[in-house]
Design a protein around this motif. Structure first.
Motif, PDB file in Angstrom:
ATOM      1  N   THR A  16       1.468  -3.623  -7.775  1.00  0.00           N
ATOM      2  CA  THR A  16       2.634  -4.412  -8.194  1.00  0.00           C
ATOM      3  C   THR A  16       3.808  -4.140  -7.250  1.00  0.00           C
ATOM      4  O   THR A  16       4.802  -3.514  -7.644  1.00  0.00           O
ATOM      5  CB  THR A  16       3.028  -4.061  -9.641  1.00  0.00           C
ATOM      6  N   LEU A  19       7.322  -5.363  -8.515  1.00  0.00           N
ATOM      7  CA  LEU A  19       7.805  -4.517  -9.620  1.00  0.00           C
ATOM      8  C   LEU A  19       8.284  -3.166  -9.106  1.00  0.00           C
ATOM      9  O   LEU A  19       9.311  -2.650  -9.565  1.00  0.00           O
ATOM     10  CB  LEU A  19       6.690  -4.328 -10.649  1.00  0.00           C
ATOM     11  N   ALA A  23      12.043  -2.709 -10.244  1.00  0.00           N
ATOM     12  CA  ALA A  23      12.049  -2.077 -11.573  1.00  0.00           C
ATOM     13  C   ALA A  23      13.416  -1.498 -11.936  1.00  0.00           C
ATOM     14  O   ALA A  23      13.917  -1.709 -13.058  1.00  0.00           O
ATOM     15  CB  ALA A  23      10.978  -0.984 -11.632  1.00  0.00           C
ATOM     16  N   ASP A  78      11.868 -11.704 -17.799  1.00  0.00           N
ATOM     17  CA  ASP A  78      11.394 -10.762 -16.785  1.00  0.00           C
ATOM     18  C   ASP A  78      10.941  -9.452 -17.430  1.00  0.00           C
ATOM     19  O   ASP A  78       9.985  -8.820 -16.969  1.00  0.00           O
ATOM     20  CB  ASP A  78      12.496 -10.495 -15.761  1.00  0.00           C
ATOM     21  N   MET A  82       7.300  -7.677 -17.005  1.00  0.00           N
ATOM     22  CA  MET A  82       7.154  -6.272 -16.647  1.00  0.00           C
ATOM     23  C   MET A  82       6.215  -5.556 -17.619  1.00  0.00           C
ATOM     24  O   MET A  82       5.293  -4.826 -17.204  1.00  0.00           O
ATOM     25  CB  MET A  82       8.520  -5.583 -16.646  1.00  0.00           C
ATOM     26  N   HIS A  86       2.469  -3.710 -17.035  1.00  0.00           N
ATOM     27  CA  HIS A  86       2.134  -2.338 -17.434  1.00  0.00           C
ATOM     28  C   HIS A  86       0.879  -2.314 -18.306  1.00  0.00           C
ATOM     29  O   HIS A  86      -0.028  -1.497 -18.087  1.00  0.00           O
ATOM     30  CB  HIS A  86       3.298  -1.695 -18.188  1.00  0.00           C
ATOM     31  N   LEU A 115       8.845 -11.469 -11.261  1.00  0.00           N
ATOM     32  CA  LEU A 115       7.598 -10.739 -11.061  1.00  0.00           C
ATOM     33  C   LEU A 115       6.380 -11.651 -10.981  1.00  0.00           C
ATOM     34  O   LEU A 115       5.245 -11.197 -11.097  1.00  0.00           O
ATOM     35  CB  LEU A 115       7.415  -9.714 -12.187  1.00  0.00           C
ATOM     36  N   ASP A 118       3.563 -10.774  -8.477  1.00  0.00           N
ATOM     37  CA  ASP A 118       2.721  -9.660  -8.934  1.00  0.00           C
ATOM     38  C   ASP A 118       1.711 -10.131  -9.973  1.00  0.00           C
ATOM     39  O   ASP A 118       0.537  -9.747  -9.945  1.00  0.00           O
ATOM     40  CB  ASP A 118       3.586  -8.543  -9.530  1.00  0.00           C
TER      41      ASP A 118
END
Length: 408
Positions: A16, A19, A23, A78, A82, A86, A115, A118
């Motif tokens: 990623t 990310l 992040a 977003d 994220m 994960h 993202l 990703d």
């Protein structure tokens, strides 16, 4: 089927890169919007806590449903992306590729844009692994070697078709038809005047023309992907809703005629953006594949962009009214549906909507291998006459007329 007895390479992980870079700033923005609990859980998720990852996704999901979609702060979309990344990482590391795909697809459908690269990259990697393990069984393949969505047995009977179409269908002016139309001719005769046209011989080079009528191919390419499915008569009805299904589950429903319409984006490599979409300084807005059974109806409405509707499998009936007839078509007054007509063409109440009776329209049956250009603001009604797979290309062109008003 989430787990598998298969060796997992500890170095084979979902990467990623976006990310990793974004992040910190994303978490800071979420904190500024009061998302302290989310930030705490997301931080623990990044350190390897699967329960914290699931909890963070739930918090973001609740924020996405805290009010009307347009009022949701982009940072929470977003945040949802994220959290999905994960969670998907854990499933992927455990060899649960189908479950990882489900989570990633939800991130693409409901998440934000930061993202997205990703998510798309992770989907490609998880799809490769899923296809290597979760194949259609040999018995299934052999048992449906010639499974087709639409066959010659699905040919329509014109007399029977007219009985299910809106009143006076196919009795007035047909949409003009052009074969092998040049881009220059398209711009001169249709794009600039703002007039619809039926385009033939423009899709013969698409792989989709030969592939998309094959059920086994569709299951192989997109079977594990999660897609939003529309259920109910149409989006103007109280019983309308959206469900999330895998594409294989949707195909099963299609074959039993128990659902309506679905848009899929997993078959992009099988289509080609038409040259016509580059007219006028193009800005592509969206490309979607639409899949539904016979009888699926899109009620009378208009769109703000140029639109080419390309028919890949099956047939559709399309009726169009020019933008200049908007008042006579009784648009809804509330903002959410103001681009949709109150008139149900399948059951017109002439006492309530008398102006529509004498309005001229153009219509056509959109056949396999044909494209229909629909100018901005033109009202259109669409009904699938067979199981149907089509693609819509929406684009904006600053040099085009702001409000085409051509009357045929």
């Amino acid at each position: 089927m989430a787990g598998h007895n298969t060796a997992v390479n500890s170095n084979d992980v979902l990467e990623t890169p976006v990310l990793d870079v974004e992040a910190h700033s994303l978490l800071q923005s979420i904190s500024e919007e009061g998302g302290y609990a989310y930030v705490s859980m997301s931080t623990r998720a990044a350190d390897g806590d699967i329960r914290a990852a699931e909890a963070a996704r739930e918090v973001a999901w609740e924020q996405l449903h805290s009010g009307p979609w347009h009022s949701v702060l982009p940072v929470w979309r977003d945040a949802y992306s994220m959290a999905c990344l994960h969670v998907a990482k854990f499933h992927y590391a455990n060899g649960e590729f189908k479950e990882a795909l489900r989570v990633l697809d939800m991130g693409l459908i409901m998440g934000g844009m930061v993202l997205r690269k990703d998510l798309e990259s992770a989907v490609g990697k998880a799809t490769e692994r899923a296809n290597a393990i979760l194949r259609v069984s040999e018995e299934s393949v052999n048992g449906s070697a010639n499974a087709k969505l639409v066959t010659t047995q699905n040919a329509i009977n014109l007399i029977e078709t007219l009985q299910i179409l809106p009143k006076n269908s196919l009795s007035c002016k047909h949409v003009g038809k052009r074969s092998s139309l040049s881009l220059e001719g398209f711009m001169r005769d249709y794009f600039l005047p703002g007039s619809p046209v039926l385009l033939t011989d423009s899709m013969t080079h698409w792989p989709a023309i030969t592939k998309w009528n094959d059920l086994n191919y569709l299951k192989k390419v997109a079977g594990y992907r999660t897609v939003p499915v529309e259920v109910g008569k149409n989006y103007l009805c109280n019983d309308w809703k959206q469900e999330m299904l895998t594409f294989s589950e949707f195909l099963e429903r299609i074959q039993s005629n128990s659902c309506d319409d679905d848009h899929i984006q997993e078959l992009r490599n099988d289509i080609v953006t038409p040259d016509y979409c580059f007219a006028g300084g193009t800005e592509m807005k969206s490309v979607n594949a639409w899949f539904g059974p016979a009888g699926t109806v899109t009620p009378l409405h208009h769109d703000p962009h140029h639109n080419i509707l390309a028919q890949v499998v099956g047939k559709k009936y399309v009726r169009l009214y020019p933008a200049s007839f908007s008042e006579e078509l009784y648009p809804h007054t509330e903002s959410m549906h103001k681009n949709s007509s109150q008139v149900d063409l399948d059951n017109i109440d002439v006492s309530e909507f008398p102006k529509i009776q004498d309005l001229e329209f153009v219509d056509c049956i959109l056949e396999e291998g044909q494209m229909l250009y629909i100018p901005p603001k033109w009202w259109h009604y669409v009904r699938s006459l067979t199981t149907s797979l089509s693609v819509s290309f929406w684009w904006a062109a600053p040099t085009s007329p702001a409000s085409p008003t051509s009357s045929f």
